[in-house]
Design a protein around this motif. Structure first.
Motif, PDB file in Angstrom:
ATOM      1  N   GLN A   7       0.721  -1.178   0.050  1.00 24.47           N
ATOM      2  CA  GLN A   7       0.048   0.033  -0.039  1.00 24.47           C
ATOM      3  C   GLN A   7       0.738   1.410  -0.101  1.00 24.47           C
ATOM      4  O   GLN A   7       1.912   1.245   0.961  1.00 24.47           O
ATOM      5  N   LEU A   8       0.545   2.229  -0.864  1.00 24.98           N
ATOM      6  CA  LEU A   8       1.336   3.396  -0.868  1.00 24.98           C
ATOM      7  C   LEU A   8       0.415   4.511  -0.517  1.00 24.98           C
ATOM      8  O   LEU A   8      -0.769   4.565  -1.176  1.00 24.98           O
ATOM      9  N   TRP A   9       0.856   5.376  -0.125  1.00 22.52           N
ATOM     10  CA  TRP A   9       0.169   6.829   0.090  1.00 22.52           C
ATOM     11  C   TRP A   9       1.141   8.056  -0.087  1.00 22.52           C
ATOM     12  O   TRP A   9       2.233   7.951   0.498  1.00 22.52           O
ATOM     13  N   ALA A  10       0.736   8.769  -1.110  1.00 22.72           N
ATOM     14  CA  ALA A  10       1.836   9.758  -1.747  1.00 22.72           C
ATOM     15  C   ALA A  10       0.956  10.888  -2.294  1.00 22.72           C
ATOM     16  O   ALA A  10      -0.059  10.522  -2.887  1.00 22.72           O
ATOM     17  N   TYR A  11       1.135  12.202  -1.834  1.00 19.10           N
ATOM     18  CA  TYR A  11       0.711  13.293  -2.728  1.00 19.10           C
ATOM     19  C   TYR A  11      -0.906  13.180  -2.925  1.00 19.10           C
ATOM     20  O   TYR A  11      -1.682  13.442  -3.989  1.00 19.10           O
ATOM     21  N   ASP A  12      -1.557  12.764  -1.651  1.00 14.27           N
ATOM     22  CA  ASP A  12      -3.027  12.737  -1.629  1.00 14.27           C
ATOM     23  C   ASP A  12      -3.467  11.580  -2.617  1.00 14.27           C
ATOM     24  O   ASP A  12      -4.821  11.335  -2.799  1.00 14.27           O
ATOM     25  N   TYR A  13      -2.814  10.637  -2.814  1.00 12.95           N
ATOM     26  CA  TYR A  13      -3.364   9.346  -3.428  1.00 12.95           C
ATOM     27  C   TYR A  13      -3.096   8.084  -2.745  1.00 12.95           C
ATOM     28  O   TYR A  13      -2.030   8.161  -1.906  1.00 12.95           O
ATOM     29  N   HIS A  14      -3.604   6.994  -3.142  1.00 10.96           N
ATOM     30  CA  HIS A  14      -3.536   5.753  -2.542  1.00 10.96           C
ATOM     31  C   HIS A  14      -3.434   4.813  -3.606  1.00 10.96           C
ATOM     32  O   HIS A  14      -4.415   4.924  -4.425  1.00 10.96           O
ATOM     33  N   ALA A  15      -2.655   3.875  -3.465  1.00  8.18           N
ATOM     34  CA  ALA A  15      -2.406   2.723  -4.511  1.00  8.18           C
ATOM     35  C   ALA A  15      -2.543   1.267  -3.611  1.00  8.18           C
ATOM     36  O   ALA A  15      -1.655   1.248  -2.408  1.00  8.18           O
ATOM     37  N   LYS A  16      -2.862   0.236  -4.073  1.00  6.89           N
ATOM     38  CA  LYS A  16      -2.882  -1.038  -3.305  1.00  6.89           C
ATOM     39  C   LYS A  16      -2.796  -1.993  -4.306  1.00  6.89           C
ATOM     40  O   LYS A  16      -3.504  -2.144  -5.391  1.00  6.89           O
ATOM     41  N   PHE A  17      -1.723  -3.034  -4.120  1.00  7.05           N
ATOM     42  CA  PHE A  17      -1.339  -3.997  -5.180  1.00  7.05           C
ATOM     43  C   PHE A  17      -0.385  -5.167  -4.536  1.00  7.05           C
ATOM     44  O   PHE A  17      -0.079  -4.774  -3.574  1.00  7.05           O
ATOM     45  N   GLU A  18      -0.541  -6.246  -5.287  1.00  6.75           N
ATOM     46  CA  GLU A  18       0.348  -7.424  -4.867  1.00  6.75           C
ATOM     47  C   GLU A  18       1.617  -7.315  -5.668  1.00  6.75           C
ATOM     48  O   GLU A  18       1.510  -7.138  -6.799  1.00  6.75           O
ATOM     49  N   VAL A  19       2.682  -7.862  -5.255  1.00  9.47           N
ATOM     50  CA  VAL A  19       3.866  -8.333  -5.890  1.00  9.47           C
ATOM     51  C   VAL A  19       4.302  -9.712  -5.153  1.00  9.47           C
ATOM     52  O   VAL A  19       4.107 -10.266  -3.994  1.00  9.47           O
ATOM     53  N   LEU A  20       5.193 -10.403  -6.028  1.00 10.52           N
ATOM     54  CA  LEU A  20       5.988 -11.572  -5.662  1.00 10.52           C
ATOM     55  C   LEU A  20       7.462 -11.153  -5.212  1.00 10.52           C
ATOM     56  O   LEU A  20       8.081 -10.597  -6.492  1.00 10.52           O
ATOM     57  N   ALA A  21       8.021 -11.424  -4.289  1.00  9.00           N
ATOM     58  CA  ALA A  21       8.980 -11.296  -4.135  1.00  9.00           C
ATOM     59  C   ALA A  21       9.972 -12.239  -2.963  1.00  9.00           C
ATOM     60  O   ALA A  21       9.024 -12.855  -2.338  1.00  9.00           O
ATOM     61  N   GLU A  22      11.133 -12.394  -2.795  1.00 14.55           N
ATOM     62  CA  GLU A  22      11.928 -12.826  -1.836  1.00 14.55           C
ATOM     63  C   GLU A  22      11.434 -12.429  -0.272  1.00 14.55           C
ATOM     64  O   GLU A  22      11.185 -10.834  -0.580  1.00 14.55           O
ATOM     65  N   ASP A  23      11.944 -12.886   0.666  1.00 13.18           N
ATOM     66  CA  ASP A  23      11.236 -12.245   2.054  1.00 13.18           C
ATOM     67  C   ASP A  23      12.787 -11.170   2.356  1.00 13.18           C
ATOM     68  O   ASP A  23      13.324 -11.589   3.480  1.00 13.18           O
ATOM     69  N   ASN A  24      12.938 -10.336   1.818  1.00 10.98           N
ATOM     70  CA  ASN A  24      13.947  -9.474   2.467  1.00 10.98           C
ATOM     71  C   ASN A  24      13.718  -7.871   1.617  1.00 10.98           C
ATOM     72  O   ASN A  24      12.953  -8.030   0.678  1.00 10.98           O
ATOM     73  N   ALA A  25      13.996  -7.236   2.238  1.00 14.43           N
ATOM     74  CA  ALA A  25      13.755  -5.630   2.070  1.00 14.43           C
ATOM     75  C   ALA A  25      14.174  -5.200   0.606  1.00 14.43           C
ATOM     76  O   ALA A  25      13.462  -4.599  -0.242  1.00 14.43           O
ATOM     77  N   ASN A  26      15.358  -5.731  -0.018  1.00 12.63           N
ATOM     78  CA  ASN A  26      15.827  -5.348  -1.242  1.00 12.63           C
ATOM     79  C   ASN A  26      14.810  -6.017  -2.298  1.00 12.63           C
ATOM     80  O   ASN A  26      14.510  -5.244  -3.289  1.00 12.63           O
ATOM     81  N   SER A  27      14.538  -7.201  -2.191  1.00 17.43           N
ATOM     82  CA  SER A  27      13.690  -7.700  -3.214  1.00 17.43           C
ATOM     83  C   SER A  27      12.323  -7.061  -3.294  1.00 17.43           C
ATOM     84  O   SER A  27      11.936  -6.956  -4.384  1.00 17.43           O
ATOM     85  N   ILE A  28      11.913  -6.735  -2.165  1.00 17.11           N
ATOM     86  CA  ILE A  28      10.575  -5.948  -2.067  1.00 17.11           C
ATOM     87  C   ILE A  28      10.686  -5.032  -2.731  1.00 17.11           C
ATOM     88  O   ILE A  28       9.690  -4.644  -3.551  1.00 17.11           O
ATOM     89  N   GLU A  29      11.566  -4.179  -2.387  1.00 16.02           N
ATOM     90  CA  GLU A  29      11.688  -2.786  -3.055  1.00 16.02           C
ATOM     91  C   GLU A  29      11.749  -2.901  -4.641  1.00 16.02           C
ATOM     92  O   GLU A  29      11.280  -2.103  -5.170  1.00 16.02           O
ATOM     93  N   LEU A  30      12.541  -3.864  -5.212  1.00  9.60           N
ATOM     94  CA  LEU A  30      12.838  -4.007  -6.504  1.00  9.60           C
ATOM     95  C   LEU A  30      11.497  -4.490  -7.175  1.00  9.60           C
ATOM     96  O   LEU A  30      11.167  -3.938  -8.369  1.00  9.60           O
ATOM     97  N   ALA A  31      10.612  -5.257  -6.507  1.00 12.36           N
ATOM     98  CA  ALA A  31       9.513  -5.831  -6.899  1.00 12.36           C
ATOM     99  C   ALA A  31       8.476  -4.548  -6.997  1.00 12.36           C
ATOM    100  O   ALA A  31       7.614  -4.425  -7.959  1.00 12.36           O
ATOM    101  N   ILE A  32       8.412  -3.793  -5.929  1.00 10.64           N
ATOM    102  CA  ILE A  32       7.588  -2.521  -6.195  1.00 10.64           C
ATOM    103  C   ILE A  32       7.844  -1.614  -7.177  1.00 10.64           C
ATOM    104  O   ILE A  32       6.907  -1.163  -7.912  1.00 10.64           O
ATOM    105  N   LEU A  33       9.237  -1.203  -7.403  1.00  7.40           N
ATOM    106  CA  LEU A  33       9.585  -0.501  -8.519  1.00  7.40           C
ATOM    107  C   LEU A  33       9.410  -1.025  -9.853  1.00  7.40           C
ATOM    108  O   LEU A  33       8.897  -0.295 -10.796  1.00  7.40           O
ATOM    109  N   ASP A  34       9.454  -2.406 -10.079  1.00  7.29           N
ATOM    110  CA  ASP A  34       9.061  -3.074 -11.211  1.00  7.29           C
ATOM    111  C   ASP A  34       7.587  -2.856 -11.624  1.00  7.29           C
ATOM    112  O   ASP A  34       7.148  -2.539 -12.650  1.00  7.29           O
ATOM    113  N   LYS A  35       6.757  -2.934 -10.514  1.00  3.03           N
ATOM    114  CA  LYS A  35       5.154  -2.933 -10.652  1.00  3.03           C
ATOM    115  C   LYS A  35       5.091  -1.622 -10.933  1.00  3.03           C
ATOM    116  O   LYS A  35       4.145  -1.352 -11.833  1.00  3.03           O
TER     117      LYS A  35
END
Length: 84
Positions: A7-35
């Motif tokens: 879930q992202l909240w920024a500049y008066d907007y909200h987004a909610k989506f699912e990603v597949l990633a390994e269970d570590n911060a770097n992998s999740i961050e890259l999956a979010i950026l890809d999405k």
């Protein structure tokens, strides 16, 4: 790979989506950026009154598709959730 609800909240907007990633911060961050790069994210305008416009946050949690309750016990022959 695990499924995470983002879930992202920024500049008066909200987004909610699912990603597949390994269970570590770097992998999740890259999956979010890809999405976000795929432009498949739908942003919803929530307005300035719902949240401080200076606050930008990202949250994520693992999605577990298990229908069982955390704990249960049988009461009068019926299984009920307890301690949830």
């Amino acid at each position: 790979m695990k499924k995470f609800l983002v879930q992202l909240w920024a500049y008066d907007y909200h987004a909610k989506f699912e990603v597949l990633a390994e269970d570590n911060a770097n992998s999740i961050e890259l999956a979010i950026l890809d999405k976000l790069g795929q432009k498949g994210v739908k942003w919803e305008y929530i307005g300035a009154k719902s949240m401080d416009h200076r606050c930008k946050r990202i949250t994520y949690e693992e999605v577990i598709n298990d229908t069982r309750t955390v704990q249960s016990k049988t009461v009068l022959g019926v299984e009920v959730a307890v301690g949830v």
